[in-house]
Design a protein around this motif. Structure first.
Motif, PDB file in Angstrom:
ATOM      1  N   GLN A  47      68.792 -35.337 -33.851  1.00  0.00           N
ATOM      2  CA  GLN A  47      69.907 -36.003 -34.518  1.00  0.00           C
ATOM      3  C   GLN A  47      69.622 -37.482 -34.616  1.00  0.00           C
ATOM      4  N   GLY A  48      69.534 -37.994 -35.849  1.00  0.00           N
ATOM      5  CA  GLY A  48      69.215 -39.394 -36.079  1.00  0.00           C
ATOM      6  C   GLY A  48      70.362 -40.318 -35.739  1.00  0.00           C
ATOM      7  N   TYR A  49      70.062 -41.610 -35.724  1.00  0.00           N
ATOM      8  CA  TYR A  49      71.046 -42.618 -35.328  1.00  0.00           C
ATOM      9  C   TYR A  49      72.274 -42.627 -36.239  1.00  0.00           C
ATOM     10  N   ASP A  50      72.109 -42.257 -37.496  1.00  0.00           N
ATOM     11  CA  ASP A  50      73.230 -42.291 -38.435  1.00  0.00           C
ATOM     12  C   ASP A  50      73.664 -40.893 -38.856  1.00  0.00           C
ATOM     13  N   GLU A  51      73.302 -39.884 -38.085  1.00  0.00           N
ATOM     14  CA  GLU A  51      73.608 -38.503 -38.434  1.00  0.00           C
ATOM     15  C   GLU A  51      74.670 -37.925 -37.496  1.00  0.00           C
ATOM     16  N   THR A  52      75.390 -36.946 -37.979  1.00  0.00           N
ATOM     17  CA  THR A  52      76.468 -36.336 -37.196  1.00  0.00           C
ATOM     18  C   THR A  52      76.041 -35.034 -36.538  1.00  0.00           C
ATOM     19  N   GLN A  53      74.832 -34.572 -36.828  1.00  0.00           N
ATOM     20  CA  GLN A  53      74.327 -33.352 -36.213  1.00  0.00           C
ATOM     21  C   GLN A  53      72.803 -33.405 -36.172  1.00  0.00           C
ATOM     22  N   ALA A  54      72.240 -32.494 -35.395  1.00  0.00           N
ATOM     23  CA  ALA A  54      70.788 -32.398 -35.315  1.00  0.00           C
ATOM     24  C   ALA A  54      70.259 -31.520 -36.452  1.00  0.00           C
ATOM     25  N   TYR A  55      69.067 -31.862 -36.943  1.00  0.00           N
ATOM     26  CA  TYR A  55      68.395 -31.074 -37.966  1.00  0.00           C
ATOM     27  C   TYR A  55      66.992 -30.721 -37.473  1.00  0.00           C
ATOM     28  N   PHE A  56      66.530 -29.562 -37.902  1.00  0.00           N
ATOM     29  CA  PHE A  56      65.204 -29.112 -37.512  1.00  0.00           C
ATOM     30  C   PHE A  56      64.195 -29.554 -38.563  1.00  0.00           C
ATOM     31  N   GLY A  57      63.228 -30.355 -38.144  1.00  0.00           N
ATOM     32  CA  GLY A  57      62.234 -30.880 -39.061  1.00  0.00           C
ATOM     33  C   GLY A  57      61.296 -29.800 -39.576  1.00  0.00           C
ATOM     34  N   GLU A  58      60.705 -30.085 -40.732  1.00  0.00           N
ATOM     35  CA  GLU A  58      59.761 -29.151 -41.341  1.00  0.00           C
ATOM     36  C   GLU A  58      58.485 -29.887 -41.737  1.00  0.00           C
ATOM     37  N   GLY A  59      57.413 -29.142 -41.797  1.00  0.00           N
ATOM     38  CA  GLY A  59      56.130 -29.691 -42.219  1.00  0.00           C
ATOM     39  C   GLY A  59      55.300 -28.609 -42.866  1.00  0.00           C
ATOM     40  N   GLU A  60      54.079 -28.961 -43.216  1.00  0.00           N
ATOM     41  CA  GLU A  60      53.132 -27.993 -43.747  1.00  0.00           C
ATOM     42  C   GLU A  60      51.752 -28.362 -43.239  1.00  0.00           C
ATOM     43  N   TYR A  61      50.949 -27.352 -42.946  1.00  0.00           N
ATOM     44  CA  TYR A  61      49.630 -27.627 -42.385  1.00  0.00           C
ATOM     45  C   TYR A  61      48.585 -26.732 -43.042  1.00  0.00           C
ATOM     46  N   ARG A 109      33.413 -31.016 -38.337  1.00  0.00           N
ATOM     47  CA  ARG A 109      33.389 -29.586 -38.667  1.00  0.00           C
ATOM     48  C   ARG A 109      31.971 -29.038 -38.587  1.00  0.00           C
ATOM     49  N   ASN A 110      30.997 -29.854 -38.943  1.00  0.00           N
ATOM     50  CA  ASN A 110      29.599 -29.438 -38.825  1.00  0.00           C
ATOM     51  C   ASN A 110      29.137 -29.363 -37.376  1.00  0.00           C
ATOM     52  N   GLU A 111      29.919 -29.914 -36.472  1.00  0.00           N
ATOM     53  CA  GLU A 111      29.591 -29.867 -35.049  1.00  0.00           C
ATOM     54  C   GLU A 111      30.428 -28.839 -34.291  1.00  0.00           C
ATOM     55  N   GLY A 112      31.185 -28.029 -35.014  1.00  0.00           N
ATOM     56  CA  GLY A 112      31.928 -26.958 -34.378  1.00  0.00           C
ATOM     57  C   GLY A 112      33.399 -27.223 -34.135  1.00  0.00           C
ATOM     58  N   PHE A 113      33.908 -28.389 -34.567  1.00  0.00           N
ATOM     59  CA  PHE A 113      35.331 -28.689 -34.411  1.00  0.00           C
ATOM     60  C   PHE A 113      36.107 -28.230 -35.655  1.00  0.00           C
ATOM     61  N   ASP A 114      37.352 -27.891 -35.438  1.00  0.00           N
ATOM     62  CA  ASP A 114      38.230 -27.463 -36.521  1.00  0.00           C
ATOM     63  C   ASP A 114      39.227 -28.577 -36.834  1.00  0.00           C
ATOM     64  N   ILE A 115      39.455 -28.822 -38.110  1.00  0.00           N
ATOM     65  CA  ILE A 115      40.422 -29.841 -38.532  1.00  0.00           C
ATOM     66  C   ILE A 115      41.718 -29.155 -38.968  1.00  0.00           C
ATOM     67  N   VAL A 116      42.834 -29.654 -38.451  1.00  0.00           N
ATOM     68  CA  VAL A 116      44.149 -29.153 -38.848  1.00  0.00           C
ATOM     69  C   VAL A 116      44.953 -30.344 -39.357  1.00  0.00           C
ATOM     70  N   VAL A 117      45.254 -30.353 -40.654  1.00  0.00           N
ATOM     71  CA  VAL A 117      45.984 -31.463 -41.266  1.00  0.00           C
ATOM     72  C   VAL A 117      47.460 -31.099 -41.345  1.00  0.00           C
ATOM     73  N   LEU A 118      48.314 -31.956 -40.778  1.00  0.00           N
ATOM     74  CA  LEU A 118      49.761 -31.746 -40.811  1.00  0.00           C
ATOM     75  C   LEU A 118      50.385 -32.757 -41.764  1.00  0.00           C
TER      76      LEU A 118
END
Length: 551
Positions: A47-61, A109-118
């Motif tokens: 719940q933000g400073y100017d909000e009256t309730q909490a909201y669940f954030g969304e993203g994409e990855y 990635r060429n060294e075996g690590f995986d990239i996850v972009v959010l």
């Protein structure tokens, strides 16, 4: 006169500003072996400073698997920064890691690590429209927590995560990791890289804020008002901006300056509240915290305090003209005019807007401080084909400004002078255990060969030093160890030998000095199971060995 003002303003289209951006746009290059973009929803509401309730954030990855075995086993999360309107998608975020014809993500990635972009897109939840790229930092942090949990469930093996947070993304990562620790949530994360993030605030010249806001309020132009509402007055901007126009307005006015409020001040009910919340959380304690900075470590300024930014007359057509004069905020303890806008209709004065600024006595105004830079032209969308805005940009005497001051990117809390060269190991300390700081000011979140190497050393867990020199002078009798570390000493005399043990997060846990040791040094080290570093220093130099404790 109001009629003439509206007529004058009708010639000024500020739709170009809706393309505002505060970091260089990456060059688009092909990305190999892509997967699919997947939505994710936070499980913790905010719940933000100017909000009256909490909201669940969304993203994409999107998960970009490594190019070695194609298995999700070494995830590196790359976060979105301040991006109103989601102009920088997942492809743009991946390409933002380009440098010198290479890409940091491709290398790991060429060294075996995986990239996850959010990415933080625009979305609607529970009837509320939210622009994720400019939303509350805390709500975006809750989305990151959901992704951390998901990746730790899906990954193969026990490799801990790495999180790279450019710009605002560094604050999102810091908040999320600290929140998880304080709420007994296991992040399974070993490394947090803050990349030119505003731990003590960001800066957009107050002169430019005044100008855009005045034009928006006086014209009623929907595009201009949208940039005020969606960029300058977005929750994220109000949380981050060290100096915000809302703190300077007269009571009852949406654009006139209160002459008693000239010193820098953040957005009321946002800036101080957010900084206090962030300070209370601190930094994650079970993670190695490092930073990459784009501002000069030598105190090099971005222009000069109080300097003229632009002084031009714009021909708006139809007999309408405007004189525009802007300055950076002044030297310490001084006051100056920062915004002077005068409109005319066939030479007849129509309207005048003036705004002043004062600097604190302990520091020059932040606009010209050492820091990762952005540009006024960027904030104006490079003109976007608007000839009036293009003429304004062409007339600029000073385009670059300090967007993320060095002191802010280093999170040095006990230094009030934005111009001080960072004294990391002295009185003014940074909470980061390692840092990359260039000699000259660079564009905000620009990757260079040097900063990329710093990040690679950290990701590879080299910690900026070689783990063993070419002489192989010292050796561990066994590795992993229990509670007893046995170090084999070379036959030749070494004089004074100092041993230091560090946690993988960089904290020194043990130090002991020996005089002319021989044979084997034995140390009782009651350490928890895990990975540690042993730094050995003698007359010939230093070398570092990694060891494991397996109790």
């Amino acid at each position: 006169m109001k009629y003439y003002c509206l007529l004058f303003c009708s010639f000024v289209s500020l739709s170009a500003i809706s393309q505002s951006y505060f970091q260089k746009k990456p060059t688009s290059t092909p990305i190999v072996h892509r997967s699919v973009v997947t939505p994710i929803v936070a499980t913790i509401g905010y719940q933000g400073y100017d909000e009256t309730q909490a909201y669940f954030g969304e993203g994409e990855y999107e998960i970009f698997l490594d190019l070695v075995d194609g298995t999700l086993d070494k995830p590196i999360i790359v976060l979105d920064g301040f991006d109103p309107g989601d102009s920088r998608d997942i492809t743009g975020l991946y390409n933002s890691l380009n440098f010198d014809g290479q890409n940091l993500a491709d290398i790991v990635r060429n060294e075996g690590f995986d990239i996850v972009v959010l990415n933080a897109p625009a979305y609607t939840t529970d009837g509320k429209a939210i622009d994720g790229g400019a939303d509350y930092i805390q709500r975006n942090a809750m989305v990151l927590i959901a992704l951390i949990d998901l990746l730790n469930d899906q990954k193969v093996g026990d490799e801990e995560l790495v999180i790279l947070g450019p710009s605002m993304g560094g604050l999102i990562a810091r908040y999320a990791l600290s929140y998880m620790e304080q709420n007994s949530l296991d992040a399974e994360t070993r490394l947090y890289i803050s990349f030119d993030s505003p731990h003590r605030g960001a800066n957009i010249p107050i002169s430019l804020q005044y100008l855009i806001n005045y034009l928006a309020q006086e014209t009623g132009d929907p595009d201009a008002q949208a940039i005020v509402d969606n960029v300058l007055n977005s929750p994220a901007a109000k949380e981050m901006l060290y100096d915000h126009l809302l703190g300077h307005l007269q009571a009852g006015s949406d654009y006139l300056q209160d002459p008693s409020k000239l010193l820098p001040i953040g957005a009321p009910d946002f800036r101080d509240a957010f900084q206090a919340e962030l300070d209370a959380l601190g930094f994650p304690q079970n993670v190695r915290n490092v930073t990459m900075v784009n501002g000069s470590g030598q105190g090099t300024t971005t222009g000069m305090a109080g300097m003229q930014v632009v002084d031009t007359t714009l021909d708006l057509g139809g007999g309408a003209t405007a004189n525009v004069l802007l300055h950076f905020t002044p030297e310490a303890g001084m006051t100056n005019n920062v915004t002077d806008f005068r409109s005319f209709f066939f030479g007849i004065p129509v309207d005048t807007f003036l705004a002043d600024a004062q600097a604190f006595g302990f520091t020059d105004g932040v606009d010209s401080s050492p820091g990762g830079t952005s540009n006024i032209s960027n904030a104006l969308g490079d003109g976007s084909g608007n000839p009036v805005i293009a003429d304004f940009i062409a007339a600029l005497d000073q385009d670059a400004f300090s967007f993320i001051p060095v002191i802010s990117a280093l999170a040095i809390e006990n230094e009030d002078d934005w111009y001080a060269a960072p004294d990391i190991g002295g009185t003014h300390t940074s909470p980061f255990v390692n840092s990359y700081i260039p000699q000259t000011n660079e564009s905000h979140v620009m990757v260079t060969a040097a900063s990329a190497q710093f990040a690679l050393n950290e990701i590879r867990q080299l910690l900026g030093i070689e783990e063993r020199d070419t002489l192989n002078r010292y050796a561990l009798a066994q590795n992993p160890i229990g509670e007893l570390l046995q170090l084999q000493v070379p036959d030749e005399g070494r004089g004074t030998v100092t041993l230091r043990v560090f946690a993988i997060t960089g904290q020194q846990l043990f130090i002991k000095t020996f005089t002319n040791p021989s044979g084997t040094i034995r140390l009782d080290l009651p350490l928890a199971s895990g990975s540690y570093l042993l730094k050995i220093t003698d007359a010939a130099g230093s070398e570092t060995l990694r060891f494991l404790v397996n109790n």
